[in-house]
Design an enzyme around this catalytic site. Structure first.
Site, mmCIF file in Angstrom:
data_model
loop_
_atom_site.group_PDB
_atom_site.id
_atom_site.type_symbol
_atom_site.label_atom_id
_atom_site.label_comp_id
_atom_site.label_asym_id
_atom_site.label_seq_id
_atom_site.Cartn_x
_atom_site.Cartn_y
_atom_site.Cartn_z
ATOM 1 N N GLN A 146 -13.800 -36.657 9.051
ATOM 2 C CA GLN A 146 -14.166 -37.497 7.911
ATOM 3 C C GLN A 146 -13.756 -36.978 6.535
ATOM 4 O O GLN A 146 -13.239 -37.734 5.703
ATOM 5 C CB GLN A 146 -15.692 -37.745 7.913
ATOM 6 C CG GLN A 146 -16.138 -38.680 6.825
ATOM 7 C CD GLN A 146 -17.635 -38.927 6.731
ATOM 8 O OE1 GLN A 146 -18.107 -39.439 5.748
ATOM 9 N NE2 GLN A 146 -18.392 -38.573 7.744
ATOM 10 N N GLU B 204 -20.668 -32.201 8.341
ATOM 11 C CA GLU B 204 -21.466 -32.821 7.281
ATOM 12 C C GLU B 204 -22.846 -32.180 7.041
ATOM 13 O O GLU B 204 -23.148 -31.708 5.948
ATOM 14 C CB GLU B 204 -21.668 -34.312 7.641
ATOM 15 C CG GLU B 204 -22.661 -35.071 6.797
ATOM 16 C CD GLU B 204 -22.181 -35.282 5.368
ATOM 17 O OE1 GLU B 204 -21.046 -35.723 5.205
ATOM 18 O OE2 GLU B 204 -22.957 -35.014 4.435
ATOM 19 N N ASP C 129 -19.080 -34.603 3.628
ATOM 20 C CA ASP C 129 -17.726 -34.998 4.041
ATOM 21 C C ASP C 129 -17.054 -35.878 2.985
ATOM 22 O O ASP C 129 -16.072 -35.480 2.363
ATOM 23 C CB ASP C 129 -17.793 -35.775 5.359
ATOM 24 C CG ASP C 129 -17.930 -34.847 6.554
ATOM 25 O OD1 ASP C 129 -17.595 -33.664 6.429
ATOM 26 O OD2 ASP C 129 -18.367 -35.313 7.618
ATOM 27 N N GLY D 5 -34.925 -37.622 -13.201
ATOM 28 C CA GLY D 5 -34.979 -37.342 -14.632
ATOM 29 C C GLY D 5 -36.368 -37.471 -15.206
ATOM 30 O O GLY D 5 -37.370 -37.302 -14.507
ATOM 31 N N GLY D 6 -36.430 -37.784 -16.476
ATOM 32 C CA GLY D 6 -37.725 -37.838 -17.150
ATOM 33 C C GLY D 6 -38.413 -39.195 -17.058
ATOM 34 O O GLY D 6 -39.423 -39.413 -17.732
HETATM 35 C C1 LIG Z 1 -14.106 -30.112 11.561
HETATM 36 C C2 LIG Z 1 -13.903 -28.889 12.414
HETATM 37 C C3 LIG Z 1 -15.265 -28.204 12.672
HETATM 38 C C4 LIG Z 1 -13.291 -29.343 13.759
HETATM 39 O O1 LIG Z 1 -12.971 -28.240 14.552
HETATM 40 P P1 LIG Z 1 -12.027 -28.401 15.814
HETATM 41 O O2 LIG Z 1 -12.218 -29.730 16.440
HETATM 42 O O3 LIG Z 1 -12.247 -27.239 16.701
HETATM 43 O O4 LIG Z 1 -10.533 -28.447 15.210
HETATM 44 P P2 LIG Z 1 -9.695 -27.302 14.440
HETATM 45 O O5 LIG Z 1 -9.632 -27.647 13.008
HETATM 46 O O6 LIG Z 1 -10.209 -25.934 14.800
HETATM 47 O O7 LIG Z 1 -8.212 -27.493 15.038
HETATM 48 C C5 LIG Z 1 -8.032 -27.413 16.412
HETATM 49 C C6 LIG Z 1 -6.677 -26.935 16.844
HETATM 50 O O8 LIG Z 1 -5.844 -28.092 16.945
HETATM 51 C C7 LIG Z 1 -4.536 -27.723 16.569
HETATM 52 N N1 LIG Z 1 -3.797 -28.922 16.169
HETATM 53 C C8 LIG Z 1 -4.144 -29.825 15.230
HETATM 54 N N2 LIG Z 1 -3.197 -30.764 15.147
HETATM 55 C C9 LIG Z 1 -2.242 -30.456 16.039
HETATM 56 C C10 LIG Z 1 -1.009 -31.056 16.426
HETATM 57 N N3 LIG Z 1 -0.571 -32.167 15.851
HETATM 58 N N4 LIG Z 1 -0.292 -30.457 17.395
HETATM 59 C C11 LIG Z 1 -0.718 -29.332 17.997
HETATM 60 N N5 LIG Z 1 -1.872 -28.705 17.653
HETATM 61 C C12 LIG Z 1 -2.625 -29.273 16.704
HETATM 62 C C13 LIG Z 1 -4.760 -26.754 15.435
HETATM 63 O O9 LIG Z 1 -3.593 -26.012 15.213
HETATM 64 C C14 LIG Z 1 -5.931 -25.927 15.973
HETATM 65 O O10 LIG Z 1 -5.407 -24.979 16.857
HETATM 66 P P3 LIG Z 1 -5.832 -23.410 16.852
HETATM 67 O O11 LIG Z 1 -7.330 -23.363 16.844
HETATM 68 O O12 LIG Z 1 -5.228 -22.894 18.115
HETATM 69 O O13 LIG Z 1 -5.256 -22.785 15.647
HETATM 70 C C15 LIG Z 1 -12.935 -27.893 11.728
HETATM 71 O O14 LIG Z 1 -11.676 -28.476 11.644
HETATM 72 C C16 LIG Z 1 -13.399 -27.472 10.325
HETATM 73 O O15 LIG Z 1 -14.319 -26.672 10.167
HETATM 74 N N6 LIG Z 1 -12.725 -28.008 9.301
HETATM 75 C C17 LIG Z 1 -12.981 -27.649 7.907
HETATM 76 C C18 LIG Z 1 -14.244 -28.266 7.396
HETATM 77 C C19 LIG Z 1 -14.277 -29.743 7.548
HETATM 78 O O16 LIG Z 1 -13.425 -30.467 7.079
HETATM 79 N N7 LIG Z 1 -15.365 -30.227 8.166
HETATM 80 C C20 LIG Z 1 -15.736 -31.617 8.129
HETATM 81 C C21 LIG Z 1 -15.130 -32.416 9.137
HETATM 82 S S1 LIG Z 1 -15.648 -34.074 8.833
#
Ligand SMILES: CC(C)(COP(=O)(O)OP(=O)(O)OC[C@H]1O[C@@H](n2cnc3c(N)ncnc32)[C@H](O)[C@@H]1OP(=O)(O)O)[C@@H](O)C(=O)NCCC(=O)NCCS
Length: 415
Positions: free
Chosen positions: A17, A139, A168, A247-248
């Site tokens: 998001q 979030e 988010d 606020g106030g």
């Molecule tokens: C949201 C979140 C918790 C999700 O975590 P997740 O599902 O495990 O996803 P990640 O961001 O760790 O990415 C997963 C993997 O997919 C891989 N990936 C993503 N797009 C890819 C693509 N097109 N091709 C190949 N690999 C891909 C990434 O390289 C990563 O690999 P790695 O862990 O081996 O380096 C995390 O991305 C995060 O903390 N983001 C920052 C904060 C944020 O925006 N949070 C709010 C989300 S609404």
């Protein structure tokens, strides 16, 4: 008509998001947003909370309007070549991967700068540098870590998270501002830069008044507009203020006609000082306008509970819309508690494009929230979200690849 961000190309590595809300705004302002997704699966929200089998979820469609989708395997050596070409062609790379993921793909800040020194690299992370910088964040984690949860809810209950996605979507808004600011600075310097919006920081920015109150509390030991005053107790930290106004101008949520069966038959009522006499007239307590116990804001503070009780006796005889109509005649600030159903059906929001009906090839018609920011010279036209990989060939051709090269990339599993 031209759009504010015409000619700006965004390499959109966002998912879920926070990041997608940012790039959707940029797309609405006219940027060409190229969303890079994993082949076969795509942004995880495509399949989350589905209401129709095998069709992109509302979660995805409502966060990814006006974008193009390309599928690239960023871990495939040839996929990396395609990405390099995209980095050279784009102005901004936006990502909200877990910390370190972009570096692990081989796209460090230094490498990106080598490929395109004008590139702005914009990131959402859960936390800025510090003890939690490596954490994955969603979030509600941000709402808790940014001070929103500890200050939301009622004094006798647990911390509460808000329905508004301030962690988010709120951080996405912050990031979008950072990006257009960096684009503006680039017109002077010719250089890109890193833009970071940490979700904890974004939430804290929206909770600014609560840090104000923390310092007021430490100095004076009390805060007269909080429901804890004068009978409750204050601890060391800002307490939860229930529905009190920030606020106030004291305010509270009051029952309206039908509250017994309708969970949203309520109105927010503000006892704004300049209209106190009118409030007294409307609720039939004319004597309060001159009674020294009620006539001034300071005198009223210890009696707020009784005052709102008396006002509620009046609001309970009216529907929230009737009350709104009467109170507005006297300039008394108030607001009906609108349900999502009422908001979805509100004609004025449809008219301004804040609520929009969109058609989608596999889903059919659905409602979405349009661009809340209206520019007079850059009108927003909300277009449906892309299907997974819908624009892969189109974008590859724009990068200069021939049919044969595109087929070869496909055979290699790069796209
Ligand atoms: C949201 C979140 C918790 C999700 O975590 P997740 O599902 O495990 O996803 P990640 O961001 O760790 O990415 C997963 C993997 O997919 C891989 N990936 C993503 N797009 C890819 C693509 N097109 N091709 C190949 N690999 C891909 C990434 O390289 C990563 O690999 P790695 O862990 O081996 O380096 C995390 O991305 C995060 O903390 N983001 C920052 C904060 C944020 O925006 N949070 C709010 C989300 S609404």
């Amino acid at each position: 008509m031209s759009k504010a961000l015409d000619g700006v190309r965004i390499l959109d590595f966002t998912h879920v998001q926070s990041g997608p809300t940012c790039t959707q705004l940029l797309a609405w302002f006219g940027a060409d947003v190229i969303k890079v997704e994993r082949a076969g699966a795509g942004d995880i929200t495509r399949e989350q909370l589905r209401d129709i089998p095998d069709v992109d979820s509302l979660y995805f469609t409502m966060l990814n309007h006006n974008k193009r989708s390309v599928t690239i395997d960023t871990k495939n050596p040839e996929g990396k070549l395609v990405l390099e070409a995209l980095i050279q062609k784009c102005d901004v790379l936006v990502e909200n991967f877990a910390p370190g993921a972009l570096d692990r793909m081989g796209f460090t800040w230094e490498r990106i700068q080598e490929l395109n020194p004008r590139m702005i690299v914009a990131s959402v992370k859960g936390f800025g540098p510090g003890p939690y910088e490596d954490c994955k964040v969603y979030e509600n984690v941000a709402q808790c870590a940014g001070g929103a949860a500890s200050t939301t809810g009622f004094d006798d209950g647990p911390p509460v998270v808000s329905g508004a996605q301030i962690g988010d979507s709120g951080t996405g808004l912050h990031l979008a501002l950072g990006i257009v600011t960096a684009l503006y600075q680039r017109t002077q310097t010719g250089r890109g830069q890193k833009v970071l919006a940490a979700m904890q920081d974004g939430v804290l920015n929206l909770c600014r008044v609560k840090l104000r109150d923390q310092q007021r509390l430490e100095r004076t030991g009390t805060m007269k507009e909080y429901p804890q005053y004068p009978n409750g107790t204050f601890g060391e930290a800002v307490p939860r203020a229930g529905n009190a106004s920030g606020g106030g101008q004291p305010g509270w949520i009051l029952k309206c006609k039908g509250w017994e069966t309708d969970p949203n038959a309520y109105i927010y009522f503000i006892t704004q000082a300049p209209v106190w006499a009118k409030i007294c007239n409307v609720i039939g307590k004319e004597e309060w306008a001159t009674d020294p116990n009620y006539a001034t804001p300071a005198a009223r503070l210890p009696h707020l509970k009784d005052i709102f009780g008396e006002i509620e006796r009046w609001t309970m005889t009216k529907t929230k819309f009737e009350a709104m109509q009467i109170l507005n005649k006297y300039d008394i600030p108030c607001g009906p508690i609108l349900s999502m159903k009422e908001i979805a059906e509100e004609p004025s929001l449809r008219k301004t494009g804040t609520i929009v009906e969109v058609d989608h090839p596999t889903r059919g018609k659905y409602l979405t929230v349009g661009n809340p920011i209206k520019l007079s010279d850059s009108p927003t036209e909300v277009k449906r979200s892309p299907l997974l990989g819908e624009h892969t060939d189109e974008v590859m051709a724009e990068l200069g690849y021939s049919h044969e090269q595109i087929s070869a990339f496909r055979t290699a599993g790069a796209i």
